[in-house]
Design an enzyme around this catalytic site. Structure first.
Site, PDB file in Angstrom:
ATOM      1  N   MET A  19      62.279  73.484 -39.097  1.00  0.00           N
ATOM      2  CA  MET A  19      63.536  74.236 -39.001  1.00  0.00           C
ATOM      3  C   MET A  19      64.695  73.270 -38.802  1.00  0.00           C
ATOM      4  O   MET A  19      64.683  72.450 -37.875  1.00  0.00           O
ATOM      5  CB  MET A  19      63.476  75.237 -37.840  1.00  0.00           C
ATOM      6  CG  MET A  19      62.459  76.343 -38.064  1.00  0.00           C
ATOM      7  SD  MET A  19      62.336  77.471 -36.638  1.00  0.00           S
ATOM      8  CE  MET A  19      61.335  76.486 -35.512  1.00  0.00           C
ATOM      9  N   GLN A  72      58.801  66.625 -44.058  1.00  0.00           N
ATOM     10  CA  GLN A  72      59.138  67.511 -45.172  1.00  0.00           C
ATOM     11  C   GLN A  72      60.385  67.019 -45.893  1.00  0.00           C
ATOM     12  O   GLN A  72      61.395  66.698 -45.257  1.00  0.00           O
ATOM     13  CB  GLN A  72      59.381  68.943 -44.687  1.00  0.00           C
ATOM     14  CG  GLN A  72      59.499  69.920 -45.857  1.00  0.00           C
ATOM     15  CD  GLN A  72      59.899  71.323 -45.425  1.00  0.00           C
ATOM     16  OE1 GLN A  72      61.050  71.545 -45.043  1.00  0.00           O
ATOM     17  NE2 GLN A  72      58.979  72.261 -45.526  1.00  0.00           N
ATOM     18  N   CYS A 102      63.645  76.764 -48.913  1.00  0.00           N
ATOM     19  CA  CYS A 102      64.908  76.943 -48.192  1.00  0.00           C
ATOM     20  C   CYS A 102      65.879  77.785 -49.022  1.00  0.00           C
ATOM     21  O   CYS A 102      66.213  77.423 -50.153  1.00  0.00           O
ATOM     22  CB  CYS A 102      65.545  75.603 -47.875  1.00  0.00           C
ATOM     23  SG  CYS A 102      67.143  75.777 -47.045  1.00  0.00           S
ATOM     24  N   HIS A 171      56.210  81.508 -47.181  1.00  0.00           N
ATOM     25  CA  HIS A 171      57.048  82.433 -46.418  1.00  0.00           C
ATOM     26  C   HIS A 171      57.078  83.735 -47.213  1.00  0.00           C
ATOM     27  O   HIS A 171      57.474  83.745 -48.377  1.00  0.00           O
ATOM     28  CB  HIS A 171      58.455  81.871 -46.237  1.00  0.00           C
ATOM     29  CG  HIS A 171      59.341  82.762 -45.416  1.00  0.00           C
ATOM     30  ND1 HIS A 171      59.844  82.382 -44.197  1.00  0.00           N
ATOM     31  CD2 HIS A 171      59.786  84.026 -45.618  1.00  0.00           C
ATOM     32  CE1 HIS A 171      60.580  83.376 -43.694  1.00  0.00           C
ATOM     33  NE2 HIS A 171      60.553  84.376 -44.542  1.00  0.00           N
TER      34      HIS A 171
END
Length: 332
Positions: A19, A72, A102, A171
């Site tokens: 995050m 990442q 993202c 996700h």
């Protein structure tokens, strides 16, 4: 046991999501302490790494107590992705993860992150470039598709596995959903049940309680799950979920003392890593989360986010412990 390359993870591991402005070494250390099995850096721009941007380079910092840990990267240019994966390789994390999920506009506009969901051929080329540049296992985090009319995760999973990707985290939202609406894990379960898929498949989205974690574990049959927003200010969620899986009972909720200790550690470790000034400033955003649910907390929060001397922050935290004592805050 779940394996990614030479990395051995427990059955049904719990992963900490990467995050931005959250998953830095101090935060990861807290999550590791409280049960996270695999963690990732904040996502790092491949262009930033190549330009030697200070912020991007700092995000490469990893420590042995975090392992296994992945770095990442994201980007939309094959050459830049290969070069950045070589830079990452030299730092020797346990794996390299590629962000194809993202949804933020400034990332998508550069043809990176979830922007690649519109072009699977490009996604494959970018992934091949990363695999070429590193000797480490390469994993991918992505979303279901661009929008509900273009859910393409089935094809994405097959094509990524075919070129050597060793694990996939999905996700369970589309890019169009951003972080709103409900996640739909049934699409990830379909990928997992595809007889062609042998790499580990992890689910992400909306896991915010031990009950929901167990429900999703049983219902969707994935290899593990990734937890993001629910861990912000609440690193205890990992061990709470593990305990609930094992016993069907809840761990005692963290006390005020536990929360104060976590906030103190977070500030101390941030200052150790970033220096005093930056450590103080960048820890401020976390205090509200550590003490969410405490009534009449605004005065203390104001003191913590305006103090420029760490002694003042620690003194305020002592007052919080003194005033609220053994209060247990229900919920997360």
């Amino acid at each position: 046991m779940i394996k990614i390359g030479n990395i051995e993870l427990p059955d049904f591991p719990l992963l900490l999501a990467p995050m931005e402005d959250v998953s830095d070494p101090p935060f990861r250390r807290l999550c590791k302490l409280h049960g996270a099995d695999l963690m990732y850096s904040e996502f790092i721009s491949s262009e930033g790494l190549i330009r030697d941007a200070v912020k991007s380079k700092m995000k490469l910092d990893i420590f042995d107590y975090e392992r296994p840990v992945g770095i990442q990267i994201f980007g939309g240019d094959e050459e830049a992705m290969e070069m950045s994966s070589r830079i990452v390789d030299a730092v020797q994390p346990d794996l390299v993860d590629i962000n194809f999920g993202c949804p933020v506009k400034k990332v998508v506009c550069k043809g990176a992150g979830a922007g690649v969901l519109k072009d699977i051929d490009l996604m494959v080329r970018l992934t091949k470039a990363v695999i070429k540049g590193t000797n480490l296992p390469v994993t991918v985090k992505t979303r279901l598709g661009w929008d509900e009319n273009s859910i393409n995760i089935d094809e994405v999973a097959e094509r990524l596995q075919d070129i050597g990707v060793q694990a996939l985290t999905v996700h369970a939202r589309t890019r169009a959903q951003m972080y709103k609406g409900h996640s739909d894990w049934s699409h990830i379960a379909r990928v997992k049940n595809n007889p062609r898929i042998s790499m580990p498949i992890f689910g992400n989205g909306d896991i915010d309680s031990p009950e929901k974690a167990l429900e999703y574990k049983n219902k969707f049959g994935l290899d593990g799950m990734m937890i993001g927003r629910a861990a912000i200010g609440y690193p205890w969620i990992f061990n709470e979920i593990k305990h609930y899986f094992a016993t069907g009972e809840h761990l005692a909720k963290p006390t005020i003392q536990d929360r104060v200790e976590a906030a103190k550690n977070h500030l101390t470790w941030s200052m150790d890593w970033k220096g005093e000034r930056l450590g103080i400033v960048e820890t401020r955003r976390h205090y509200t989360n550590y003490f969410k649910g405490i009534p009449n907390f605004k005065e203390f929060r104001t003191q913590m986010v305006t103090a420029n001397d760490p002694k003042d922050v620690f003194a305020t935290l002592e007052l919080v412990e003194e005033k609220f004592g053994n209060m247990v805050i229900s919920g997360i």
